[in-house]
Design an enzyme around this catalytic site. Structure first.
Site, mmCIF file in Angstrom:
data_model
loop_
_atom_site.group_PDB
_atom_site.id
_atom_site.type_symbol
_atom_site.label_atom_id
_atom_site.label_comp_id
_atom_site.label_asym_id
_atom_site.label_seq_id
_atom_site.Cartn_x
_atom_site.Cartn_y
_atom_site.Cartn_z
ATOM 1 N N ARG A 1 0.833 -1.202 0.000
ATOM 2 C CA ARG A 1 0.000 0.000 0.000
ATOM 3 C C ARG A 1 0.863 1.247 0.000
ATOM 4 O O ARG A 1 1.951 1.261 0.568
ATOM 5 C CB ARG A 1 -0.865 0.019 1.269
ATOM 6 C CG ARG A 1 -2.031 -0.962 1.222
ATOM 7 C CD ARG A 1 -3.109 -0.526 0.256
ATOM 8 N NE ARG A 1 -3.723 0.709 0.677
ATOM 9 C CZ ARG A 1 -4.805 0.784 1.444
ATOM 10 N NH1 ARG A 1 -5.374 -0.313 1.883
ATOM 11 N NH2 ARG A 1 -5.312 1.952 1.775
ATOM 12 N N ASP B 1 36.343 -33.665 -13.944
ATOM 13 C CA ASP B 1 34.875 -33.808 -13.837
ATOM 14 C C ASP B 1 34.183 -32.450 -13.912
ATOM 15 O O ASP B 1 34.560 -31.523 -13.204
ATOM 16 C CB ASP B 1 34.521 -34.465 -12.502
ATOM 17 C CG ASP B 1 34.988 -35.900 -12.433
ATOM 18 O OD1 ASP B 1 34.225 -36.784 -12.823
ATOM 19 O OD2 ASP B 1 36.157 -36.114 -12.010
ATOM 20 N N ASP C 1 8.382 -6.225 2.249
ATOM 21 C CA ASP C 1 7.447 -7.085 2.958
ATOM 22 C C ASP C 1 6.866 -8.271 2.200
ATOM 23 O O ASP C 1 7.087 -8.460 1.013
ATOM 24 C CB ASP C 1 6.342 -6.237 3.582
ATOM 25 C CG ASP C 1 6.204 -6.568 5.060
ATOM 26 O OD1 ASP C 1 6.931 -7.445 5.534
ATOM 27 O OD2 ASP C 1 5.369 -5.955 5.745
ATOM 28 N N ASP D 1 35.524 -26.088 -13.166
ATOM 29 C CA ASP D 1 34.102 -25.776 -12.916
ATOM 30 C C ASP D 1 33.768 -25.654 -11.435
ATOM 31 O O ASP D 1 32.734 -25.125 -11.072
ATOM 32 C CB ASP D 1 33.214 -26.880 -13.505
ATOM 33 C CG ASP D 1 33.306 -28.152 -12.675
ATOM 34 O OD1 ASP D 1 34.436 -28.581 -12.389
ATOM 35 O OD2 ASP D 1 32.260 -28.689 -12.283
ATOM 36 N N ASP E 1 40.870 -29.101 -15.282
ATOM 37 C CA ASP E 1 40.161 -29.963 -14.330
ATOM 38 C C ASP E 1 39.465 -31.076 -15.138
ATOM 39 O O ASP E 1 39.297 -30.960 -16.362
ATOM 40 C CB ASP E 1 39.150 -29.091 -13.565
ATOM 41 C CG ASP E 1 38.159 -29.911 -12.783
ATOM 42 O OD1 ASP E 1 38.604 -30.761 -12.017
ATOM 43 O OD2 ASP E 1 36.934 -29.701 -12.962
ATOM 44 N N LYS F 1 -0.405 -9.979 18.164
ATOM 45 C CA LYS F 1 0.036 -8.939 19.096
ATOM 46 C C LYS F 1 -0.203 -9.324 20.556
ATOM 47 O O LYS F 1 0.145 -8.577 21.467
ATOM 48 C CB LYS F 1 -0.658 -7.602 18.787
ATOM 49 C CG LYS F 1 -0.337 -7.046 17.385
ATOM 50 C CD LYS F 1 1.071 -6.505 17.291
ATOM 51 C CE LYS F 1 1.368 -5.951 15.901
ATOM 52 N NZ LYS F 1 2.756 -5.528 15.727
ATOM 53 N N GLU G 1 9.426 3.347 20.243
ATOM 54 C CA GLU G 1 8.873 4.709 20.296
ATOM 55 C C GLU G 1 8.623 5.130 21.752
ATOM 56 O O GLU G 1 8.874 6.271 22.138
ATOM 57 C CB GLU G 1 7.560 4.772 19.500
ATOM 58 C CG GLU G 1 7.791 4.614 18.010
ATOM 59 C CD GLU G 1 6.515 4.407 17.208
ATOM 60 O OE1 GLU G 1 6.607 4.272 15.977
ATOM 61 O OE2 GLU G 1 5.424 4.362 17.808
HETATM 62 C C1 GDG Z 1 5.258 -4.489 11.032
HETATM 63 C C2 GDG Z 1 5.748 -5.697 11.813
HETATM 64 C C3 GDG Z 1 7.730 -4.360 12.532
HETATM 65 C C4 GDG Z 1 0.020 2.296 15.588
HETATM 66 N N1 GDG Z 1 -1.170 2.757 15.945
HETATM 67 C C5 GDG Z 1 -1.169 4.073 15.685
HETATM 68 C C6 GDG Z 1 0.040 4.418 15.143
HETATM 69 N N2 GDG Z 1 0.759 3.296 15.085
HETATM 70 C C7 GDG Z 1 2.119 3.204 14.596
HETATM 71 C C8 GDG Z 1 3.089 3.013 15.733
HETATM 72 C C9 GDG Z 1 4.221 2.296 15.062
HETATM 73 C C10 GDG Z 1 3.503 1.476 14.013
HETATM 74 O O1 GDG Z 1 2.247 2.057 13.790
HETATM 75 C C11 GDG Z 1 3.311 0.036 14.447
HETATM 76 O O2 GDG Z 1 4.500 -0.630 14.256
HETATM 77 P P1 GDG Z 1 4.837 -2.037 14.870
HETATM 78 O O3 GDG Z 1 6.250 -2.293 14.583
HETATM 79 O O4 GDG Z 1 4.559 -2.008 16.311
HETATM 80 O O5 GDG Z 1 3.858 -3.113 14.218
HETATM 81 P P2 GDG Z 1 3.268 -3.520 12.746
HETATM 82 O O6 GDG Z 1 2.335 -2.514 12.237
HETATM 83 O O7 GDG Z 1 2.729 -4.866 12.905
HETATM 84 O O8 GDG Z 1 4.553 -3.516 11.802
HETATM 85 C C12 GDG Z 1 6.579 -5.231 13.001
HETATM 86 C C13 GDG Z 1 7.246 -3.279 11.610
HETATM 87 O O9 GDG Z 1 6.442 -3.792 10.542
HETATM 88 C C14 GDG Z 1 8.408 -2.509 10.992
HETATM 89 O O10 GDG Z 1 9.213 -3.338 10.263
HETATM 90 O O11 GDG Z 1 8.314 -3.752 13.661
HETATM 91 O O12 GDG Z 1 7.086 -6.341 13.695
HETATM 92 O O13 GDG Z 1 4.672 -6.501 12.232
HETATM 93 O O14 GDG Z 1 5.079 3.200 14.418
HETATM 94 O O15 GDG Z 1 3.419 4.264 16.263
HETATM 95 N N3 GDG Z 1 0.343 5.674 14.790
HETATM 96 C C15 GDG Z 1 -0.598 6.634 14.968
HETATM 97 N N4 GDG Z 1 -1.808 6.340 15.461
HETATM 98 C C16 GDG Z 1 -2.150 5.102 15.845
HETATM 99 O O16 GDG Z 1 -3.248 4.868 16.293
HETATM 100 N N5 GDG Z 1 -0.310 7.875 14.634
#
Ligand code: GDG
Length: 734
Positions: free
Chosen positions: A11, A507, A146, A687, A505, A285, A387
Site C-alpha cells: 500500500r 569432472d 514485505d 568448474d 580440471d 500482538k 517509540e
Molecule cells: C510491522 C511488523 C515491525 C500504531 N497505531 C497508531 C500508530 N501506530 C504506529 C506506531 C508504530 C507502528 O504504527 C506500528 O508498528 P509495529 O512495529 O509495532 O507493528 P506492525 O504494524 O505490525 O509492523 C513489526 C514493523 O512492521 C516494521 O518493520 O516492527 O514487527 O509486524 O510506528 O506508532 N500511529 C498513529 N496512530 C495510531 O493509532 N499515529
C-alpha cells in the site's frame, strides 16, 4: 547519473477517506509506513536524486486522480498500482494475510492453503512488476518491502538482469520446519522470488539463518556464509534491525500540543497508575493474553484494584478476515465483561478505543503512562516499544516487553516476559508499577542510548551501504563469456607464445558430471584431443583433479600428459611414478573421519564414502536432494568442529564433502609448477569451487587465461557454458 530510489510496498503510505469536503487522505498507521516514511522524510539518503513510492492507493483510479493534485507528499512522488478488487481480496486477505502472515508468525493452524490465493498472489506481483517495468530508468534502485511482494524481485530480475534490487522483510522469517508446511511449489516460488534481489534484509540474525536454511533445504541452493548462490548470482542475506525517527519522539515533551494532551490524560489517571498499549488489531500482538494477564494481576494483587487504569488502543486492521473479526469480537466482549465484573461507576480498569490515534495523542499517551505493556506472541520487530522508550526524555516509565518481539534483542533492560506465561506477566506488571525512579532511569538511559544511535536513518543507510558493497563484490566476480572472438584471440596468443601450460580440471570440465562418478569415463574423442594438444610444440598439458591417482592413471595414463591427483597432493609426469609434496598427518585420522562420515551414509541412502590416499570424501550426488542437503550441512558443521585442532581442511564441493591435509589445494599445486618454470601462456579451466584456488593464484599474471565452466561468480576471467564447449574450445588450438 540520476539515481532514483523506488520504494515498493503493498500500500501507498496513506489512507483515503471520504468526508463532507470530498475525499481526503491521512497517513496510514503501521510499522512499515512509520519506518520508511521517517527515513524518506528526514532527507533520506543523499545519494538518491529522486524518491518514488510505488504501491496501491486503496481507492479507485477516479478517486485517486481527483486527489492527486493537492495530496502529493513532499519527500517523494507516488506511483499508484491498481488491482481489481477480486484479485486484491485473494492476494491480500487471502495469500498474504491468511497464509504467509499466520505461518511466518508461528500460527500454522490459522493458515488456509487455497490454490486460488496463491494464483492471485502471483498475479498481483505480476501487476506490480508491469508498472515498475514501464517506469524504470537506468540507474534506479528498487527497494521492495514485505511479505506481500516476495516473488517480485525474481520477476524483475528476469527482465532486468542488471537492476539493483533490495528486499526487506518486516515480519519474522520462520524456521524451516514451519516454512516447509507450505506446498513445495509455493515455497520455491517465494524463495526464488526473494533471490531475485541483490540483498535480502531481515530484522534479526535469527530470521537470516532461517531464510538461508530454507534456501538450502527447499531449493537445494548452495550457501557460502550469509550468501546464497543461485542462478549464477550471489545474494546476500543480513540483519538490519529496523528503528524509528528518534528525534521526533525524544522531542515529544517539548511540543505544546503534546503537553496539553498529556495533562488531559494525567487528569483521567489522577492518582492512579496508568498502563498503555497500542497495536493494530492482530492475533499476533498478544492482546488476549495481555488482558488475561491484567486480570490475573488483580487476582494476585487485589490491593491494586481501583488504583490502576489501562488505556488499550487497538487500531482497525484487516477486520474483514475471519480470524481478525473473531479477535475483535473476543477483545470487545472480554473488556465489556471485565469492566463490568471488576469496575464500578467510579473506576473502569480498562479504557478501550478501537480506532486510530492522532500522532500527538500517541505521543501524549507514551509520555503520560507509567508502564507500557507490549506482549506480542510473535513480532518481527515492534516499533511501539522503541517509540515508547524514545519518548521518555523524562527518564521515567517502565517497559514490559515480550521476548518474542524482535525488539527484545535490543531492549534487554525492559522487563522481558513470555507472553504465554500469565503469571510472569502479572508479576512484571507489579514489579514495573513498584519500580523505584532510579532504576527506571538507569534502565531507560541504556535503552535510549542504543536506539538513538541506531535510528531509522542509520538503519536505511546501513542497508544501502551493504547493498552497494554486495553489488560491487558481485561485479568484481563476474566472468565474461568466452565467445568466438575471444577464442580466436586466445588461440593467436597461444601461437605467438614460447612456453605454454594448460591446466585442466576433469569432472564437470572435460566430462559432464555423472550421478555415479565411476561412469565419467573419457571418450575416445577426448583422449585424442588431449593427445594432440600435448604434442603441440612447447605445450605442457596437465589434468588437475580431485580424483585419486589410480582412477586418473587408469583413464588417462596412456595419454602423454601430466596428472595431478587429489587436488594437488600427488603429481605424475608422463611415464613416471607418482610423487607427493605433502607432509601427511599421523595415520589414523582417516579412520576417525570415516567413522563420522559413516553415520551419514546410514542416514542418507545412496551416499557413499571415497577413501583416497590423502583425503576422504563423502559423496551425496545420488541421494535425495532435500534430505542430503540437510545432512550435508550437518556433517559439514560436525567435521569443522572435529578437525579444528587438526591439520586438516574440510571442503564442501559440488555434492561432496571432503577432508584432506591442510594446505593441499589445486592453487598450491599450480604455485609449485610456476616456481619451477617460466611460462608466457597459461590456460586454466575448471568448474568447481576447488578450481577457484587455481584461478586466484593465476589472477595477477597477464599471460594467464582462466575459464570457469558454468556462469557462477568466479575469480576466473571468462566462462563457457559446459564441457562440450570446453572440448570445442580446446580443438581450436589444434
Ligand atoms: C510491522 C511488523 C515491525 C500504531 N497505531 C497508531 C500508530 N501506530 C504506529 C506506531 C508504530 C507502528 O504504527 C506500528 O508498528 P509495529 O512495529 O509495532 O507493528 P506492525 O504494524 O505490525 O509492523 C513489526 C514493523 O512492521 C516494521 O518493520 O516492527 O514487527 O509486524 O510506528 O506508532 N500511529 C498513529 N496512530 C495510531 O493509532 N499515529
Amino acid at each position: 547519473m540520476q539515481k532514483r530510489l523506488i520504494v515498493v510496498s503493498n500500500r501507498l503510505p496513506l489512507t483515503v477517506e471520504s468526508s463532507e469536503q470530498g475525499y481526503l487522505t491521512r497517513p496510514s498507521s503501521g510499522g512499515l509506513v512509520s519506518a520508511v516514511n521517517a527515513y524518506l522524510n528526514t532527507g533520506g539518503h543523499e545519494v538518491f536524486t529522486e524518491k518514488i513510492w510505488l504501491g496501491m492507493p486503496g481507492c479507485s483510479t477516479e478517486i485517486w486522480d481527483s486527489l492527486a493534485l493537492d495530496n502529493k507528499a513532499e519527500a517523494y512522488n507516488y506511483l499508484p498500482v491498481f488491482i481489481s478488487e477480486e484479485t486484491y481480496d485473494l492476494y491480500y486477505n487471502g495469500f498474504s494475510n491468511s497464509v504467509l502472515w499466520p505461518l511466518f508468525h508461528y500460527f500454522p493452524s490459522f493458515a488456509v492453503y487455497n490454490a486460488e490465493y496463491f494464483e492471485a498472489y502471483i498475479n498481483a506481483n505480476v501487476k506490480f512488476c508491469k508498472v515498475l517495468a514501464a517506469n524504470l530508468q537506468k540507474g534506479d534502485v528498487v527497494w521492495i518491502h514485505d511479505y506481500h511482494l516476495l516473488p517480485l524481485a525474481g520477476m524483475l530480475r528476469k527482465q532486468f538482469p542488471e537492476l539493483t534490487i533490495g528486499v526487506f522483510l518486516h515480519i519474522p522469517f520462520p524456521s524451516f520446519e514451519l516454512f516447509r508446511v507450505i506446498p513445495k511449489k509455493w515455497q520455491k516460488e517465494i524463495l526464488q522470488g526473494m533471490l531475485g534481489a541483490d540483498l535480502v534484509g531481515f530484522h534479526t540474525a535469527e530470521y537470516v539463518l532461517h531464510f538461508l536454511r530454507s534456501c538450502e533445504l527447499s531449493l537445494g541452493a548452495e550457501r557460502d556464509g550469509q550468501t546464497i548462490i543461485w542462478n549464477n548470482r550471489r545474494i546476500k542475506a543480513d540483519a538490519f534491525p529496523i528503528s524509528i525517527e528518534y528525534g521526533i519522539f525524544n522531542e515529544a515533551l517539548n511540543s505544546p500540543e503534546v503537553k496539553s494532551l498529556k495533562s488531559k490524560y494525567l487528569t483521567i489517571k489522577n492518582t492512579k497508575k496508568l498502563l498503555f498499549s497500542v497495536d493494530r488489531l492482530d492475533y499476533t500482538k498478544g492482546i488476549n493474553n495481555r488482558l488475561e494477564a491484567y486480570e490475573k494481576f488483580f487476582s494476585l494483587y487485589p490491593e491494586f484494584i481501583g488504583k490502576v487504569v489501562f488505556i488499550l488502543v487497538v487500531v482497525p486492521s484487516r477486520d474483514t478476515i475471519p480470524k481478525y473479526s473473531e479477535e475483535k469480537k473476543y477483545i470487545d466482549e472480554y473488556i465489556g465483561n471485565f469492566n463490568s465484573r471488576l469496575g464500578d461507576i467510579s473506576w473502569q480498569p480498562i479504557i478501550y478505543q478501537y480506532g486510530h490515534l492522532e500522532f500527538d495523542e500517541l505521543l501524549a499517551l507514551y509520555t503520560a503512562c507509567d508502564l507500557a505493556l507490549i506482549t506480542p506472541i510473535r513480532d518481527g520487530m515492534n516499533l511501539v516499544a522503541k517509540e515508547f522508550i524514545a519518548s521518555r526524555s523524562d527518564l521515567q516509565g517502565v517497559l514490559v516487553l515480550s521476548e518474542m518481539a524482535g525488539a527484545a534483542a535490543e531492549l534487554q533492560e525492559a522487563l522481558l516476559i513470555n507472553p504465554n506465561d500469565l503469571n510472569e506477566m502479572a508479576e512484571a506488571i507489579k514489579l514495573g508499577l513498584e519500580m523505584n525512579p532510579e532504576e527506571q532511569k538507569s534502565r531507560l538511559i541504556k535503552m535510549r542510548r542504543r536506539i538513538s544511535r541506531y535510528d531509522v536513518k542509520a538503519w536505511a543507510v546501513d542497508y544501502f551501504k551493504e547493498l552497494d558493497t554486495t553489488i560491487l563484490k558481485e561485479a568484481s566476480r563476474k566472468t565474461q563469456y568466452m565467445g568466438a572472438e575471444g577464442i580466436q584471440e586466445l588461440v593467436s596468443k597461444f601461437k605467438r607464445a614460447q612456453k605454454k601450460l594448460m591446466l585442466i580440471d576433469y569432472d564437470g570440465t572435460l566430462v559432464p558430471i555423472q550421478k555415479d562418478p565411476t561412469l565419467a569415463i573419457p571418450t575416445e574423442h577426448l583422449l585424442k584431443t588431449l593427445t594432440q594438444l600435448s604434442l603441440l610444440e612447447n605445450n605442457e598439458v596437465y589434468i588437475i583433479s580431485g580424483r585419486d591417482g589410480d582412477t586418473l592413471h587408469q583413464w588417462l595414463g596412456e595419454v602423454p600428459i601430466g596428472l595431478v591427483a587429489e587436488h594437488g597432493a600427488k603429481i605424475r609426469e608422463y611415464n613416471r611414478d607418482w610423487v607427493s609434496k605433502v607432509s601427511i598427518e599421523p595415520e589414523g585420522w582417516k579412520d576417525s573421519i570415516y567413522g563420522i562420515m559413516d553415520k551419514y551414509v546410514s542416514k542418507c541412502p545412496n551416499s557413499f564414502i571415497e577413501i583416497k590416499e590423502y583425503s576422504i570424501a563423502w559423496h551425496y550426488r545420488k541421494s535425495d536432494t532435500f534430505l542430503s542437503n540437510a545432512k550435508a550441512a550437518e556433517l559439514f558443521e560436525e567435521l569443522l568442529t572435529y578437525t579444528l585442532p587438526l591439520a586438516l581442511d574440510v571442503i564442501h564441493g559440488k555434492k561432496v564433502i571432503e577432508v584432506r591435509n591442510n594446505g593441499v589445494n589445486k592453487g598450491k599445486a599450480v604455485e609449485r609448477k610456476l616456481e619451477a618454470n617460466e611460462y608466457d601462456f597459461i590456460l586454466c579451466i575448471g568448474d568447481d569451487k576447488t578450481d577457484e584456488d587455481m584461478f586466484t593464484v593465476l589472477e595477477p599474471l597477464p599471460y594467464a587465461y582462466t575459464i570457469k565452466v558454468g556462469n557462477q561468480p568466479s575469480t576466473a576471467k571468462h566462462h563457457v557454458d559446459n564441457p562440450f564447449l570446453v572440448l570445442a574450445l580446446l580443438e581450436k588450438f589444434l
